[in-house]
Structures are given as structure tokens and as C-alpha cells.
Motif scaffolding. Structure first.
Motif, PDB file in Angstrom:
ATOM      1  N   GLN A   6       0.823  -1.204   0.000  1.00 13.41           N
ATOM      2  CA  GLN A   6       0.000   0.000   0.000  1.00 13.41           C
ATOM      3  C   GLN A   6       0.865   1.265   0.000  1.00 13.41           C
ATOM      4  O   GLN A   6       0.839   2.064   0.923  1.00 13.41           O
ATOM      5  N   ALA A   7       1.648   1.426  -1.057  1.00 15.82           N
ATOM      6  CA  ALA A   7       2.530   2.589  -1.132  1.00 15.82           C
ATOM      7  C   ALA A   7       1.894   3.750  -1.885  1.00 15.82           C
ATOM      8  O   ALA A   7       2.116   4.904  -1.553  1.00 15.82           O
ATOM      9  N   ASN A   8       1.090   3.411  -2.895  1.00 17.29           N
ATOM     10  CA  ASN A   8       0.561   4.445  -3.765  1.00 17.29           C
ATOM     11  C   ASN A   8      -0.675   3.895  -4.465  1.00 17.29           C
ATOM     12  O   ASN A   8      -0.586   2.888  -5.171  1.00 17.29           O
ATOM     13  N   ARG A  10      -2.368   4.984  -6.996  1.00 16.18           N
ATOM     14  CA  ARG A  10      -2.279   5.009  -8.463  1.00 16.18           C
ATOM     15  C   ARG A  10      -1.531   3.800  -9.011  1.00 16.18           C
ATOM     16  O   ARG A  10      -1.887   3.266 -10.054  1.00 16.18           O
ATOM     17  N   ILE A  11      -0.496   3.354  -8.305  1.00 12.83           N
ATOM     18  CA  ILE A  11       0.247   2.168  -8.747  1.00 12.83           C
ATOM     19  C   ILE A  11      -0.653   0.935  -8.652  1.00 12.83           C
ATOM     20  O   ILE A  11      -0.709   0.120  -9.577  1.00 12.83           O
ATOM     21  N   SER A  12      -1.370   0.790  -7.554  1.00  7.76           N
ATOM     22  CA  SER A  12      -2.284  -0.346  -7.394  1.00  7.76           C
ATOM     23  C   SER A  12      -3.361  -0.335  -8.474  1.00  7.76           C
ATOM     24  O   SER A  12      -3.698  -1.378  -9.043  1.00  7.76           O
ATOM     25  N   ASN A  28      -7.389  -2.574  -1.318  1.00  4.04           N
ATOM     26  CA  ASN A  28      -6.600  -1.381  -1.011  1.00  4.04           C
ATOM     27  C   ASN A  28      -7.133  -0.735   0.266  1.00  4.04           C
ATOM     28  O   ASN A  28      -8.345  -0.649   0.448  1.00  4.04           O
ATOM     29  N   ILE A  30      -4.947   2.028   1.538  1.00  6.53           N
ATOM     30  CA  ILE A  30      -4.034   3.165   1.688  1.00  6.53           C
ATOM     31  C   ILE A  30      -4.803   4.447   1.984  1.00  6.53           C
ATOM     32  O   ILE A  30      -4.301   5.336   2.678  1.00  6.53           O
ATOM     33  N   GLN A  31      -6.043   4.537   1.494  1.00  5.02           N
ATOM     34  CA  GLN A  31      -6.863   5.724   1.740  1.00  5.02           C
ATOM     35  C   GLN A  31      -7.144   5.885   3.241  1.00  5.02           C
ATOM     36  O   GLN A  31      -7.343   6.985   3.729  1.00  5.02           O
ATOM     37  N   ASN A  35       0.706   5.027   3.750  1.00  2.00           N
ATOM     38  CA  ASN A  35       1.743   4.018   3.524  1.00  2.00           C
ATOM     39  C   ASN A  35       2.308   3.581   4.872  1.00  2.00           C
ATOM     40  O   ASN A  35       3.018   4.327   5.534  1.00  2.00           O
ATOM     41  N   SER A  40       2.286  -2.821   5.536  1.00  7.36           N
ATOM     42  CA  SER A  40       1.110  -2.570   4.697  1.00  7.36           C
ATOM     43  C   SER A  40       0.408  -3.837   4.247  1.00  7.36           C
ATOM     44  O   SER A  40      -0.822  -3.908   4.294  1.00  7.36           O
TER      45      SER A  40
END
Length: 78
Positions: A6-8, A10-12, A28, A30-31, A35, A40
Motif C-alpha cells: 500500500q505505497a501508492n 495510483r500504482i495499485s 486497497n 491506503i486511503q 503508507n 502494509s
């Protein structure tokens, strides 16, 4: 179920699009947490399981990446 690092977001989402996965096939969070670095995937995996998104017999893919070209992945039969 794909549980990515869960770094970004957009990448996921990019990976989800490339593999033509639905929102129900990728978890996901991350929201919610941001991160959380090395924690994560364990956090997301536990949360997905607690919410009933992962059930016995499911195939779960864990995928992580780090700085430089470090990465790792695992496939688990739940």
C-alpha cells in the motif's frame, strides 16, 4: 484477491487495470492508513480477511516493492 503493498493508490490501480481485475479482486486500504511501509500487506491482508473478502479456498496474491528494484510476491491458497 490481490493484496498489493500500500505505497501508492495510483500504482495499485495501474496494476489492477493491466491485469483486468475488478475492484472486488484487489484490496486497497491506503486511503485509510496511508503508507504503513513494511506492515502494509499484513494490515491489508488481515483487514480483507476480517471483512470477509478472503474466504477458505481463495487464491491470494501478495505483491510488494521497495526502493530501487527490490520486490517480492507470494501466492497463497487460503
Amino acid at each position: 484477491m490481490l493484496v498489493p503493498h500500500q505505497a501508492n493508490l495510483r500504482i495499485s490501480q495501474f496494476i489492477q487495470h493491466k491485469f483486468k481485475l475488478t475492484d472486488d479482486q484487489v484490496y486497497n486500504n491506503i486511503q485509510k492508513y496511508g503508507n504503513t511501509t513494511a506492515a502494509s500487506i499484513p494490515i491489508a491482508l488481515t483487514e480483507a480477511w476480517e471483512k470477509g473478502k478472503i474466504k477458505e479456498g481463495d487464491t491470494v496474491v501478495l505483491a510488494a516493492f521497495g526502493s530501487g528494484f527490490t520486490w517480492a510476491s507470494a501466492i497463497i491458497k487460503w
